[in-house]
Design a protein around this motif. Structure first.
Motif, short mmCIF file in Angstrom:
data_model
loop_
_atom_site.label_atom_id
_atom_site.label_comp_id
_atom_site.label_asym_id
_atom_site.label_seq_id
_atom_site.Cartn_x
_atom_site.Cartn_y
_atom_site.Cartn_z
N LEU A 1 41.32 40.10 38.90
CA LEU A 1 40.13 40.10 39.76
C LEU A 1 39.84 41.51 40.27
N ASP A 2 38.55 41.78 40.42
CA ASP A 2 38.18 43.03 41.06
C ASP A 2 38.36 42.87 42.57
N ASP A 3 38.46 43.98 43.21
CA ASP A 3 38.65 44.08 44.67
C ASP A 3 39.49 42.94 45.28
N PHE A 4 40.63 42.71 44.64
CA PHE A 4 41.58 41.76 45.22
C PHE A 4 42.69 42.57 45.88
N SER A 5 42.97 42.23 47.12
CA SER A 5 44.15 42.83 47.74
C SER A 5 44.73 41.81 48.71
N VAL A 6 46.01 41.96 48.94
CA VAL A 6 46.68 40.96 49.77
C VAL A 6 46.09 40.97 51.19
N TYR A 7 45.74 42.18 51.68
CA TYR A 7 45.19 42.24 53.03
C TYR A 7 43.70 41.90 53.04
N GLY A 8 42.98 42.55 52.12
CA GLY A 8 41.53 42.45 52.17
C GLY A 8 41.05 41.04 51.92
N THR A 9 41.47 40.48 50.82
CA THR A 9 41.07 39.11 50.51
C THR A 9 42.31 38.24 50.69
N HIS A 10 42.69 38.15 51.96
CA HIS A 10 43.98 37.51 52.22
C HIS A 10 43.96 36.03 51.89
N LEU A 11 42.84 35.38 52.22
CA LEU A 11 42.81 33.93 52.02
C LEU A 11 42.91 33.59 50.54
N VAL A 12 42.27 34.42 49.69
CA VAL A 12 42.35 34.17 48.25
C VAL A 12 43.80 34.23 47.80
N TRP A 13 44.47 35.29 48.24
CA TRP A 13 45.89 35.42 47.88
C TRP A 13 46.68 34.22 48.37
N LEU A 14 46.34 33.81 49.61
CA LEU A 14 47.08 32.71 50.22
C LEU A 14 46.92 31.44 49.40
N TYR A 15 45.66 31.18 48.98
CA TYR A 15 45.44 29.95 48.20
C TYR A 15 46.14 30.02 46.87
N ILE A 16 46.03 31.18 46.19
CA ILE A 16 46.68 31.30 44.88
C ILE A 16 48.18 31.11 45.02
N CYS A 17 48.73 31.76 46.04
CA CYS A 17 50.18 31.68 46.27
C CYS A 17 50.58 30.24 46.54
N THR A 18 49.83 29.59 47.43
CA THR A 18 50.15 28.20 47.77
C THR A 18 50.11 27.32 46.53
N ALA A 19 49.00 27.46 45.78
CA ALA A 19 48.86 26.61 44.60
C ALA A 19 49.98 26.88 43.61
#
Lengths: 1001, 238
Positions: free
Chosen positions: B50-68
């Motif tokens: 993904l473009d402009d993905f970062s653990v801090y910046g798009t935290h919720l995205v990371w959180l969902y991916i991690c959870t899933a």
């Protein structure tokens, strides 16, 4: 010598209070002064530097302005003039700022942002330290060299109207004066009208040179309703009209040929987002400074104002009036004021300012010659001389003006760095007193730690090897050594030392005490080491490990102490406590679950191994056991619900008052209730809270106190109604507001009555019959008297805090502490945590500004010092105090379960108090150079450091304030002497006096 | 253990048990490694794709991916390993009720965590979605694993989480990972009041990171601890 744990703990606390007092005396440094009463004289002024010997200016430059009017508006925030509010409400002033002949600046005040130190700063140009806040109880006359004295000495005639703090600081300085007292914060119109009423006649007269007006109304509005209230606008407009009046009058008096007049608009300090002041947040520090005079160029558009220091006004005004700069000034000349003067004059002024600063530096720093600022000044002085030579030779080339500009820049740099280094070494610490204090505190701490095992043993007695160590050789050697050290230190230091100035007998007593304590600690440790080994082994095998709750309590307490090393954690200390408290509740919940679920299981397991019954059988056996005790099942669910209810209460209380720094501005429930639209809701809430308080407290009181309590609580409501906080259903809004003196005194009578009945019961149980029931009832009555007083002093929106406090205490006692059989130490630590959290739930923080001074005026006609201090201190520390008193009641009722409970609790409390105290002292010592280095750090860091200072200050207060309470827990006889203990508390709260006095504004 | 067996057979049994345990520990190590890798992958793969993905910046995205990711890997591993207690009835309807019950438990635990976090001082209304995501993450680290290993069985849960209640090394590992993720989340809350103004101090980033780190640490600590204490650990047979 065998003594009881409780006696031992009380003794330790007394010694610790002494140690802390000594430390504090050394800690708060006296501000830099070349000497207190010396004044600058015209004759001392230097001549213009010159490389050569042609005649030059030797006298002080002539004044720039004929008359000066200073309009000081208390708590005038920078954005009230330069921000959108100014545009809306102060059109005339804004017009002058934008288009008129004026100079505008943002003047940065220093912490503490309270009126008196700020006035002092403005007039002396020095920076009063925190000691000034502490020491100026009676606001004595200002002896230091200051602008007012210089003006009077030069024969200027001064007129003053406004805050009477000025009159106390500068007695007999004014030819005409009218002081307004600012006792009643709720009055914001009369105070200002009392100033303005003189204005017309005074402005018409010609017999004065300096007119000072100090308006208090804005500050009062801020205290009452905050900076965003609807009252601010009209007040600002009123101030604008006054400025307009003064300005037009000055303009009309302006004559050709004579000097122009100057109008100065300034604020002493700002206003925080909640409307108070005292701390060091940006809105509290930034004040506007507008200089208006026909001598200045007209502005063309609004420029963003430059930032200057508040003290910079002092030298500027001195030059403006043609006076010598006061001796202790650390401010720098505001150069734009001189923009129309010739370069020669500008350089002359800068040279005078630099000379004064270098003098101050020479007097206050030993190694002044190595200071970069001083060197820069010397260089600038030399190049100034060269420039003068060229100038006087009639050189008018481009080179000359360029060179002049260079000299100017050199001067400015030199002034800047000298001013910085002067404010840096603002305070010298009295290290010797600090060290002695620290040693005592640390020794007490070690003594407490060393004797943990003994003091918490079942007998709650410990064996102090006092006599053996008093007769030992090391004791005498130590005494001798310490005396030698004392003599050496006291004869060698030049600076004044408090401990040295004490009388010999007292010093010797301290020395004997310190060495005795050292010997005792060493001998106890030696004893522990010699026959401690086999014992520790057996101990570790017998009670292996702590429970999770113990671990939490220990790590939480220690972690909190450690967290205080970070200033943000001090600012946001409430977060730490709330967090720990929540975790505690969850841990208790786990314990309860374990008790009611897995205890049954382990029982079942036992059965398992014996009979191996099937699951169904177990279930049935469960069933059969249940009906026999339905109340037990009921109890079980209540016990399970208790920690959850506590959690919910804490969450509600948390959103009642936002405190701290970072999130203090967030809207909270308290503000919502206090806004004028929600009068009815507030009244309902207050009424329900009072009813609930009655039901929660009354059940253990005697009949008489029950009635007294009920009437007292009614009185509280009618007091609040009289003051105008709440409404009676039959009352209409907007009726007359009184001070509620009668109602408040009515409540005081009942408080005293209840305390008296309690004391009587206690005495009876002590003297006539040793009946534990009477005793615990007496204790509870004293407690309910305290609750009633708290109910009176708390602001109405804080009454739920009291209700929840009582509720949590009741249910926790009933289901948790008794039900789960927590021992005295655990209960004490829990009480301590709750007490700390409730301190913040009340809306307090580690900032002076959050102290609710209005509590000090409840039921008083005038400001009476001692009751006001006592009431303020009481209402501030009500949370910890209520929990500590509840602990006394609880432990007393527990004595039948374990007789040593009281001793254990007392000892734990002493330990809990002395660990943070010792750590704060060490932290404060190691951070001492951070605290006062105002100008070196970036503004943000400056802000934080000032804050640390603030909070340390309050921390000391804090550990002080509630410490003597332990004496209550201590020897049970001490209970009648509750008043005595409160007296100690209020003694310690002497530090509040300054605050009260200062906050009369 | 009933002490009726002869000493010889007892030592034999112990030996057998130890070897059994060694095999089990190895299985656990590999399972835990896969879960840890899944977390790492959940961080790296989106960053590449993904473009402009970062653990801090798009935290919720990371959180969902991690959870899933963690949820999927957990479920897959534990179904393959078959750790969950054998059920008497193996009918479809039984499985369906079990799965639906598990879902219910999971939802309930999410709500419970959400409630506790709010009680700890998280804002009630604003950033409720962040708080809930954090609750879901915590539930994934704790409740989901419980569901996988113990099944939706309240009694078993109480047993495992009461003192000395572990009956297998999986129970012990469950205790350790659960405790470490909760403690990690707890510790993660401490930097929030500090005014360092770092991107990771924004709610709930420090807490989620704390929980994740705690969980990963728990995954590694659990087999090590069990290995270290394998002599002392004696489990009651079911």
């Amino acid at each position: 010598m065998r003594i009881r744990s409780s006696v031992f703990a009380s003794f330790c606390l007394i010694m610790e209070v002494f140690g802390i007092a000594l430390f504090l005396r050394g800690y708060f440094p006296l501000p830099v002064k070349s000497s207190v009463s010396a004044k600058s004289k015209v004759a001392d002024l230097p001549t213009e530097p010159l490389a050569g010997n042609v005649a030059n200016w030797t006298k002080i430059p002539p004044p720039l302005f004929k008359r000066v009017v200073i309009v000081l508006i208390d708590a005038l925030r920078e954005d009230f003039v330069f921000g959108p509010k100014g545009k809306q409400f102060m059109p005339y002033t804004r017009h002058l700022v934008e288009r008129g002949p004026s100079h505008s600046f943002v003047a940065k005040a220093r912490a503490p942002t309270v009126t008196m130190p700020r006035i002092k700063a403005l007039m002396t140009g020095s920076i009063p330290g925190f000691i000034d806040v502490v020491m100026n109880l009676n606001s004595p006359a200002l002896l230091e060299d200051n602008l007012m004295w210089q003006a009077k000495n030069a024969g200027k005639k001064m007129v003053f109207y406004g805050d009477d703090t000025w009159l106390r600081l500068f007695p007999k300085h004014f030819i005409e004066q009218d002081g307004t007292t600012s006792f009643f914060v709720s009055d914001y119109t009369e105070v200002d009208n009392n100033v303005t009423r003189h204005l017309d006649t005074t402005l018409e007269r010609d017999d004065w040179d300096i007119l000072i007006l100090h308006y208090l109304g804005l500050d009062h509005i801020g205290h009452l309703t905050g900076p965003h209230s609807s009252l601010i606008g009209p007040k600002l407009t009123e101030m604008d009209d006054i400025l307009k009046k003064i300005h037009t009058s000055l303009m009309s008096k302006e004559e050709e040929g004579s000097l122009p007049n100057l109008l100065v608009l300034c604020g002493d300090h700002g206003m925080s987002e909640t409307g108070s002041h005292g701390g060091s947040s940006e809105p509290e520090l930034n004040t506007p400074l507008v200089l208006i005079s026909p001598a200045f160029k007209r502005k063309v558009a609004f420029e963003i104002p430059e930032t200057v220091e508040q003290v910079d006004l002092t030298p500027t005004l001195s030059f403006g009036l043609g006076l010598p700069i006061s001796k202790n000034n650390v401010g720098r000349l505001i150069l734009p004021v001189l923009e129309d003067n010739s370069l020669r004059e500008q350089l002359r002024f800068l040279h005078l300012n630099g000379f004064q600063l270098s003098r101050l530096m020479r007097d206050s720093t030993p190694a002044y010659e190595k200071d970069t600022g001083y060197e820069q000044f010397r260089i600038a002085e030399r190049s100034h001389g060269n420039w003068m030579k060229l100038y006087l030779e009639g050189n008018t080339s481009e080179v000359l003006s360029n060179m002049g500009k260079k000299v100017l820049k050199q001067y400015l740099d030199a002034l800047k760095s000298m001013s910085l280094s002067l404010s840096k070494q603002l305070g010298k610490y009295d290290m010797y007193s600090m060290i002695v204090g620290t040693v005592i505190v640390l020794q007490v701490l070690f003594l407490l730690l060393v004797s943990v095992a003994d003091a918490l043993s079942s007998s709650a007695e410990l064996d102090l090897p006092l006599s053996s160590s008093l007769c030992s050789l090391p004791f005498y050697l130590l005494c001798l050594m310490f005396s030698g050290v004392h003599v050496m230190v006291c004869t060698s230091t030049e600076s004044s030392c408090y401990f040295c100035s004490l009388s010999w007998a007292l010093v010797f007593a301290v020395i004997v005490f310190v060495s005795a304590l050292l010997c005792v600690i060493l001998s106890i440790m030696g004893r522990k080491l010699s026959w401690g080994r086999p014992q520790t082994k057996s101990e570790s095998s017998s009670d292996s490990g702590f429970s999770e709750l113990d671990i939490l309590l220990l790590t939480g307490t220690l972690g909190h102490v450690l967290s205080l090393a970070a200033s943000s954690f001090i600012e946001e200390e409430h977060q730490t406590w709330y967090f720990l408290l929540n975790t505690l509740c969850l841990a208790v919940f786990q314990d309860v679950c374990r008790k009611y679920f897995s205890e049954k299981r382990s029982y079942k397991d036992l059965e398992d191994s014996l009979y191996q019954p099937s699951k169904d059988e177990l279930l049935t056996s469960d069933y059969t056991s249940k009906p026999s005790s339905t109340s037990a099942g009921y109890e079980k669910w209540l016990a399970l619900a208790t920690p959850l209810v506590t959690l919910a209460c804490c969450r509600i209380l948390r959103s009642l008052n936002q405190t701290g720094v970072q999130w203090a501005h967030l809207p909270d429930f308290g503000h919502w209730l206090n806004s004028s639209e929600h009068h009815t809701e507030l009244s309902l809430l207050a009424a329900t809270s009072l009813v609930l308080i009655f039901f929660l407290v009354q059940r253990r009181c005697s009949m008489v106190s029950k009635i007294a309590l009920g009437l007292g609580l009614l009185g509280v409501y009618s007091y609040r109604a009289a003051v105008g906080n709440v409404l009676f259903p039959w009352q209409q809004e907007g009726r007359a507001i009184s001070k509620g003196i009668v109602e408040a005194r009515f409540v005081y009578i009942f408080v005293l009555g209840i305390l008296f009945t309690g004391a009587k019961d206690l005495l009876k149980s002590q003297v006539i019959t040793s009946d534990t029931k009477t005793k615990s009832r007496g204790l509870w009555e004293v407690y309910s008297g305290v609750v009633l007083l708290a109910a009176l002093l708390f602001r109405p929106h804080n009454l739920p805090v009291l209700v929840f406090c009582l509720l949590i205490q009741t249910i926790m006692t009933r289901f948790i502490w008794k039900g789960l059989q927590y021992d005295a130490a655990q209960t004490t630590i829990m009480h301590y945590w709750f007490g700390q959290a409730f301190f913040y739930f009340q809306g307090n923080s580690n900032n002076i500004a959050t102290v609710d001074i209005s509590a000090g005026f409840v039921g008083l006609e005038n400001y009476v010092e001692i009751p006001a201090i006592f009431l303020t201190a009481f209402s501030t520390y009500a949370g910890p105090l209520l929990w500590a008193s509840h602990l006394v009641c609880y432990l007393n009722s527990e004595t039948d379960r374990s007789s040593a409970a009281m001793g254990h609790g007392c000892y734990c409390f002493a330990l809990l108090r002395s660990i943070p105290a010792a750590v704060y002292i060490i932290l404060a010592t190691s951070l001492r150079y951070h605290l006062f280095v105002w100008s070196v750090f970036s503004p943000k860091l400056l802000l934080r450091d000032a804050y640390v200072c603030d909070s340390f200050y309050l921390h000391f207060l804090h550990c002080y304030g509630s410490k003597p309470l332990c004496l209550v827990i201590g020897p049970s006889k001490a209970k009648q002497s509750f008043f005595h203990i409160l007296a100690i508390t209020w003694n310690k709260a002497v530090y509040y006096v300054d605050f009260n006095v200062l906050n009369k504004t | 253990m009933e002490p009726t067996t002869t000493p010889v057979s007892a030592t034999q049994q112990v030996k057998e048990k130890v070897t059994m345990k060694d095999i089990e520990i190895k299985g656990m190590v590999s399972a835990h490694c896969i879960i840890a890798v899944s977390i790492v992958m959940a961080t790296i793969v989106p960053a590449v794709l993904l473009d402009d993905f970062s653990v801090y910046g798009t935290h919720l995205v990371w959180l969902y991916i991690c959870t899933a990711g963690v949820a999927a890997v957990n479920i897959a591993i534990y179904t393959v390993l078959g750790v969950s207690p054998p059920t008497k009835k193996n009918t479809l309807s039984h499985k369906v009720t079990k799965v639906s019950k598990s879902c219910l438990y999971f939802m309930f635990s999410c709500l419970l965590f959400h409630g506790i976090i709010v009680l700890y001082g998280a804002p009630l209304l604003e950033s409720a979605s962040e708080t809930f995501s954090f609750a879901v993450l915590l539930s994934t680290f704790t409740t989901l694993r419980c569901l996988c290993i113990l099944g939706p069985n309240g009694q078993a849960w109480i047993r495992v989480f009461s003192r000395n209640g572990a009956m297998s090394i999986w129970d012990t590992s469950l205790q350790i990972t659960t405790a470490s993720s909760v403690i990690g989340a707890w510790l993660g809350a401490f930097p929030i009041p500090l005014d360092w103004e770092r991107p990771w101090q924004v709610w709930p980033i420090s807490c989620t990171l704390g929980a994740t780190l705690g969980f990963v640490a728990g995954l590694f600590i659990a087999p090590l601890w069990i290995h270290w204490h394998r002599k002392q650990l004696t489990y009651k047979s079911k």
